[in-house]
Write an enzyme that holds these catalytic residues in place. Structure first.
Site: not given
Length: 492
Positions: A249, A245
């Site tokens: 990002k 994640y």
């Protein structure tokens, strides 16, 4: 940046046309609700919704956005006129950021958006720590790229607001972490281990891996999915990030910063987002996040040991404060052709330790215990133990599994079969939980929010847009708002 005397946040959004991605998600819903509640004269809010067609997008708008209790105050404000008001302001758009032109099939609508949209709020993301690498790349990296390409064609665009996460800085750092932009190719590995992060090479790697997995007919779909998840974790940790994640990002931020040209860009980096503190509905939340996973495992007596350092700071921030920061930064930097980074958290101005958090959990659930499947109270008699006990517990689980597995094999599954299965599930759950979250529970960093502090000072006292974590009374919030909110909205 202009002061609140010169540019009111509420007035700024009057007659504005806005495009919001990820609009069925937790944060985007709060943003849309706040916008409609404080500025009824916003022109139109286009909501990009993953759907096959316009009718399906409209249905998702009704069910997954307007149908939520979050909109209760707005419904009461407008009474019988709420539906007509909402339909005049909110325009669902069927599409998907993983495709060019955001996957919008109607060319006339695309051209209309290019001509009218003034603000783009990109909240679309997959926040799963252990997501498939291909899925995370598509949404968090290529998705960000596609939204930026779309924004560049909007002739009236005043602001591109992108929501990221404070943990793009990684979890290996200590001390004060500045609000610094990420350069293309930058990694968190240093010294002789430093390397260049080639995003295109990562995309190629994923495509080759997908072909390889699909060609192996011995692999089940579940095994293929697991392999793609493991690839994401491996690549993230190779470059210095704790999970897929935050790694993707970070790459998304790199793409935006590198390719934005002279587009006004604000990147808001929240820490761990929690339930609403004040308005419109204290305690409202969607999805159990990070610390709450441990809390519920503890409350259900599935986990008694805490895999982390209780003296470390946990950076929590209520969702409504994040939304207020999103709106304030949009106003502050409208039409300014630069990139601005904002941390939105509490670890600098109002830190709380994991030990205090564990004490809150104990105080709450010892008085209000959960109930088991048979209806009996799951009594909590002690606070969670520190990490060394958790590590020991994993070793015990593993040893017992080996013994039971041997007996299970010798007796062809006739003895201890159910016990083995139950213990194996608990072992896998605990091991995955610790593997994913230990980087956070041992994190020694604090996120500098100097940029947000400067903005707060310029705004003066704006109760309607409160975003100062210093004003949070943690015990009162956790006991009276957040924990009851989790139990009400996520543990029905």
């Amino acid at each position: 940046m202009e002061s609140s005397r010169e540019k009111s946040i509420v007035d700024f959004f009057k007659a504005k046309t806005i495009l919001v991605t990820g609009s069925t998600g937790f944060l985007a819903k709060m943003f849309v609700e706040k916008l409609l509640r404080v500025q009824a004269d916003v022109e139109r809010v286009f909501l990009l919704i993953r759907a096959a067609d316009a009718a399906s997008a409209m249905q998702r708008l009704e069910d997954e956005i307007l149908g939520k209790e979050l909109f209760k105050a707005l419904k009461e404000k407008h009474g019988d006129g709420f539906q007509s008001f909402a339909r005049s302001k909110l325009w669902p758009v069927a599409g998907d950021i993983v495709h060019e032109n955001l996957g919008i099939q109607d060319s006339n609508l695309v051209n209309e958006l290019f001509k009218e949209v003034q603000i783009i709020v990109n909240v679309a993301a997959t926040t799963n720590f252990y997501e498939r690498y291909d899925v995370s790349l598509n949404i968090n990296v290529l998705g960000a790229k596609h939204v930026l390409q779309f924004a560049k064609q909007c002739v009236k665009l005043e602001m591109f607001l992108h929501v990221s996460t404070a943990y793009v800085s990684g979890t290996e750092r200590s001390g004060l972490i500045p609000e610094k932009r990420l350069s293309m190719g930058e990694t968190l590995r240093s010294g002789s281990n430093s390397c260049y992060l080639d995003i295109e090479a990562e995309i190629d790697l994923v495509e080759k891996k997908k072909v390889e997995l699909q060609a192996d007919h011995n692999l089940t779909p579940i095994a293929q999915k697991l392999a793609m998840k493991e690839l994401g974790m491996q690549r993230a940790r190779f470059f210095g990030w704790p999970n897929t994640y935050v790694f993707t990002k970070a790459m998304g931020e790199m793409v935006l910063g590198h390719s934005r040209g002279n587009l006004p860009l604000v990147i808001v980096r929240p820490s761990i987002i929690t339930s609403i503190l004040r308005d419109p509905l204290p305690g409202w939340i969607e999805g159990i996040r990070t610390t709450d996973i441990f809390m519920m495992a503890y409350a259900d007596r599935k986990l008694q040991s805490f895999p982390g350092d209780p003296q470390m700071t946990v950076d929590l921030i209520p969702g409504d404060m994040v939304v207020n920061a999103m709106m304030a930064t949009t106003v502050a930097h409208s039409k300014q052709q630069s990139e601005f980074i904002y941390h939105v958290g509490s670890s600098t101005r109002n830190p709380i330790t994991y030990d205090s958090l564990l004490q809150c959990w104990f105080d709450y659930f010892s008085v209000y215990p959960r109930t088991g499947k048979d209806g009996t109270p799951l009594k909590i008699t002690r606070k969670m133990n520190p990490s060394i006990r958790t590590t020991f517990l994993i070793m015990v689980y593993k040893f017992l599994l080996q013994v039971l597995g041997l007996i299970h094999f010798i007796t062809c599954g006739f003895i201890f079969g159910r016990l083995y299965d139950d213990l194996n599930r608990k072992y896998k759950y605990l091991k995955l939980l610790i593997d994913l979250f230990e980087p956070y529970t041992f994190f020694k960093g604090r996120f500098d929010d100097a940029n947000l502090e400067k903005l707060r000072a310029m705004m003066g006292k704006e109760e309607m847009f409160e975003m100062d974590s210093k004003h949070i009374e943690w015990n009162s919030y956790l006991h009276g708002i957040h924990i009851p909110g989790i139990l009400k909205y996520e543990c029905k």
